[in-house]
Design a protein around this motif. Structure first.
Motif, short mmCIF file in Angstrom:
data_model
loop_
_atom_site.label_atom_id
_atom_site.label_comp_id
_atom_site.label_asym_id
_atom_site.label_seq_id
_atom_site.Cartn_x
_atom_site.Cartn_y
_atom_site.Cartn_z
N PHE A 29 -65.53 71.84 58.69
CA PHE A 29 -65.17 72.01 60.10
C PHE A 29 -64.58 73.40 60.33
O PHE A 29 -64.98 74.10 61.27
N TYR A 30 -63.64 73.80 59.50
CA TYR A 30 -63.04 75.13 59.65
C TYR A 30 -64.10 76.21 59.45
O TYR A 30 -64.10 77.23 60.15
N GLY A 31 -64.99 75.99 58.49
CA GLY A 31 -66.04 76.97 58.24
C GLY A 31 -66.96 77.15 59.43
O GLY A 31 -67.36 78.28 59.77
N TYR A 32 -67.30 76.06 60.10
CA TYR A 32 -68.14 76.13 61.29
C TYR A 32 -67.47 76.96 62.39
O TYR A 32 -68.15 77.54 63.25
N SER A 33 -66.14 77.01 62.35
CA SER A 33 -65.39 77.75 63.37
C SER A 33 -65.04 79.17 62.90
O SER A 33 -64.26 79.86 63.56
N GLY A 34 -65.57 79.58 61.77
CA GLY A 34 -65.36 80.94 61.28
C GLY A 34 -64.24 81.10 60.28
O GLY A 34 -64.02 82.20 59.77
N ALA A 35 -63.51 80.03 59.98
CA ALA A 35 -62.42 80.08 59.01
C ALA A 35 -62.92 79.42 57.72
O ALA A 35 -62.85 78.21 57.55
N VAL A 36 -63.43 80.23 56.82
CA VAL A 36 -64.10 79.71 55.64
C VAL A 36 -63.11 79.44 54.51
O VAL A 36 -62.40 80.36 54.06
N TYR A 37 -63.05 78.20 54.08
CA TYR A 37 -62.19 77.76 52.98
C TYR A 37 -63.01 76.97 51.96
O TYR A 37 -63.95 76.27 52.33
N GLU A 38 -62.60 77.04 50.71
CA GLU A 38 -63.01 76.05 49.74
C GLU A 38 -62.09 74.85 49.93
O GLU A 38 -60.92 75.02 50.32
N PRO A 39 -62.58 73.62 49.68
CA PRO A 39 -61.74 72.43 49.91
C PRO A 39 -60.37 72.48 49.24
O PRO A 39 -59.35 72.18 49.87
N ARG A 40 -60.32 72.88 47.98
CA ARG A 40 -59.02 72.94 47.28
C ARG A 40 -58.12 74.01 47.88
O ARG A 40 -56.91 73.83 47.97
N GLU A 41 -58.70 75.11 48.29
CA GLU A 41 -57.94 76.18 48.92
C GLU A 41 -57.33 75.70 50.23
O GLU A 41 -56.15 75.97 50.53
N LEU A 42 -58.13 74.98 51.01
CA LEU A 42 -57.65 74.47 52.30
C LEU A 42 -56.53 73.46 52.10
O LEU A 42 -55.50 73.50 52.80
N LYS A 43 -56.71 72.57 51.15
CA LYS A 43 -55.67 71.57 50.86
C LYS A 43 -54.37 72.25 50.45
O LYS A 43 -53.28 71.90 50.93
N GLY A 44 -54.47 73.23 49.56
CA GLY A 44 -53.27 73.94 49.12
C GLY A 44 -52.59 74.68 50.24
O GLY A 44 -51.35 74.66 50.36
N ALA A 45 -53.39 75.32 51.11
CA ALA A 45 -52.82 76.06 52.25
C ALA A 45 -52.14 75.11 53.22
O ALA A 45 -51.05 75.41 53.74
N TYR A 46 -52.74 73.95 53.46
CA TYR A 46 -52.17 72.96 54.38
C TYR A 46 -50.79 72.50 53.90
O TYR A 46 -49.81 72.57 54.64
N PHE A 47 -50.72 72.04 52.66
CA PHE A 47 -49.46 71.51 52.16
C PHE A 47 -48.40 72.60 52.01
O PHE A 47 -47.21 72.34 52.15
N SER A 48 -48.83 73.83 51.74
CA SER A 48 -47.89 74.94 51.67
C SER A 48 -47.28 75.22 53.04
O SER A 48 -46.07 75.45 53.16
N LEU A 49 -48.11 75.20 54.09
CA LEU A 49 -47.61 75.43 55.45
C LEU A 49 -46.69 74.30 55.91
O LEU A 49 -45.68 74.54 56.58
N VAL A 50 -47.04 73.07 55.56
CA VAL A 50 -46.20 71.92 55.90
C VAL A 50 -44.83 72.07 55.24
O VAL A 50 -43.78 71.89 55.88
N LYS A 51 -44.82 72.42 53.96
CA LYS A 51 -43.56 72.58 53.23
C LYS A 51 -42.72 73.70 53.84
O LYS A 51 -41.50 73.55 54.00
N ARG A 52 -43.36 74.79 54.18
CA ARG A 52 -42.64 75.93 54.75
C ARG A 52 -42.03 75.57 56.10
O ARG A 52 -40.88 75.92 56.39
N GLN A 53 -42.79 74.86 56.93
CA GLN A 53 -42.27 74.49 58.24
C GLN A 53 -41.10 73.52 58.12
O GLN A 53 -40.10 73.63 58.84
N ARG A 54 -41.20 72.57 57.20
CA ARG A 54 -40.09 71.62 56.99
C ARG A 54 -38.84 72.37 56.55
O ARG A 54 -37.73 72.07 57.01
N GLN A 55 -38.98 73.32 55.65
CA GLN A 55 -37.83 74.07 55.15
C GLN A 55 -37.20 74.90 56.26
O GLN A 55 -35.97 74.97 56.37
#
Length: 244
Positions: A33-59
């Motif tokens: 889905f992100y790739g179709y919108s121009g934001a190209v991720y590998e699945p593991r990369e996207l998962k890691g980026a997601y949880f990293s952003l969640v952790k940062r926002q919580r902190q």
């Protein structure tokens, strides 16, 4: 008993849901889905980026508010995932990404039997019906509409809008300030003793604990009433007629 308003938790109380944010298929589809919108991720990369952003926002929230029970806004996480790849996403695209995430991570979502009938019965009897849910409006509002109960609440209070979540007293008070009923005229109905029942009792609300399939295992919190499931029909041990 004299109850003028009933405040419901949502997931595990009125709605039965099963989600899994760790499954590989979720991240493969979301990466597409992100790739179709121009934001190209590998699945593991996207998962890691997601949880990293969640952790940062919580902190960040924890440092700002000095309270443990803060609530992040996942809309910002999905938006930042686009920005990391140089894509400026409008509100519509952010919502679509978030709901894609939710749909792909959800195995099932359904009302518990008699949930809608209970809400309708309370409203017909002139009892105010409110929702107090630890949730993201991005997901929860369309789910309430899909399940046919969105219009049955007099007020909906969602933690992502407020910035605090149960069991924070600040979250409960954000709703209590907005309704005409006093705490002693309200009953909190929820499936989690620590998140729903304990803070409600501390704030002077009556409480009804529902031990559902999504309740924490082994808990038996002090409460005014206890149900093994939602009960609506007359004749049930704790029906809406006898309880409210």
């Amino acid at each position: 008993m004299s109850v003028k308003a009933v405040i419901f938790d949502l997931y595990g109380t009125l709605v039965d849901i099963s989600t899994d944010e760790e499954q590989e298929e979720l991240w493969r589809k979301l990466a597409l889905f992100y790739g179709y919108s121009g934001a190209v991720y590998e699945p593991r990369e996207l998962k890691g980026a997601y949880f990293s952003l969640v952790k940062r926002q919580r902190q960040t929230l924890l440092e700002m508010e000095k309270e443990e029970h803060t609530e992040l806004l996942l809309d910002k996480v999905f938006e930042e995932l686009f920005e990391k790849k140089g894509v400026r996403a409008d509100r519509g695209l952010v919502c679509a990404a978030g709901r894609m995430f939710r749909a792909c991570s959800t195995a099932y979502i359904r009302l518990y039997p008699e949930a809608k009938e209970l809400l309708l019965d309370l409203r017909e009897r002139g009892i105010s019906v409110y929702l107090l849910s630890n949730a993201q409006r991005l997901f929860t509002e369309p789910e309430l509409k899909m399940l046919g109960i969105y219009e049955l609440f007099d007020k909906i209070c969602i933690s992502s809008d407020v910035g605090f979540c149960k069991p924070s007293h600040r979250f409960f008070k954000s709703l209590l300030r907005e309704i005409p009923e006093k705490p002693g005229e309200c009953m909190m109905v929820g499936n989690d003793g620590e998140a729903d029942i304990r803070p409600a009792r501390e704030l002077g609300l009556k409480t009804c604990y529902i031990h559902s399939n999504l309740s924490p295992q082994g808990e038996n919190p002090p409460c005014d009433y206890r149900m093994e499931k939602l009960a609506f029909r007359q004749g049930d041990a704790l029906s809406s007629t006898s309880l409210f």
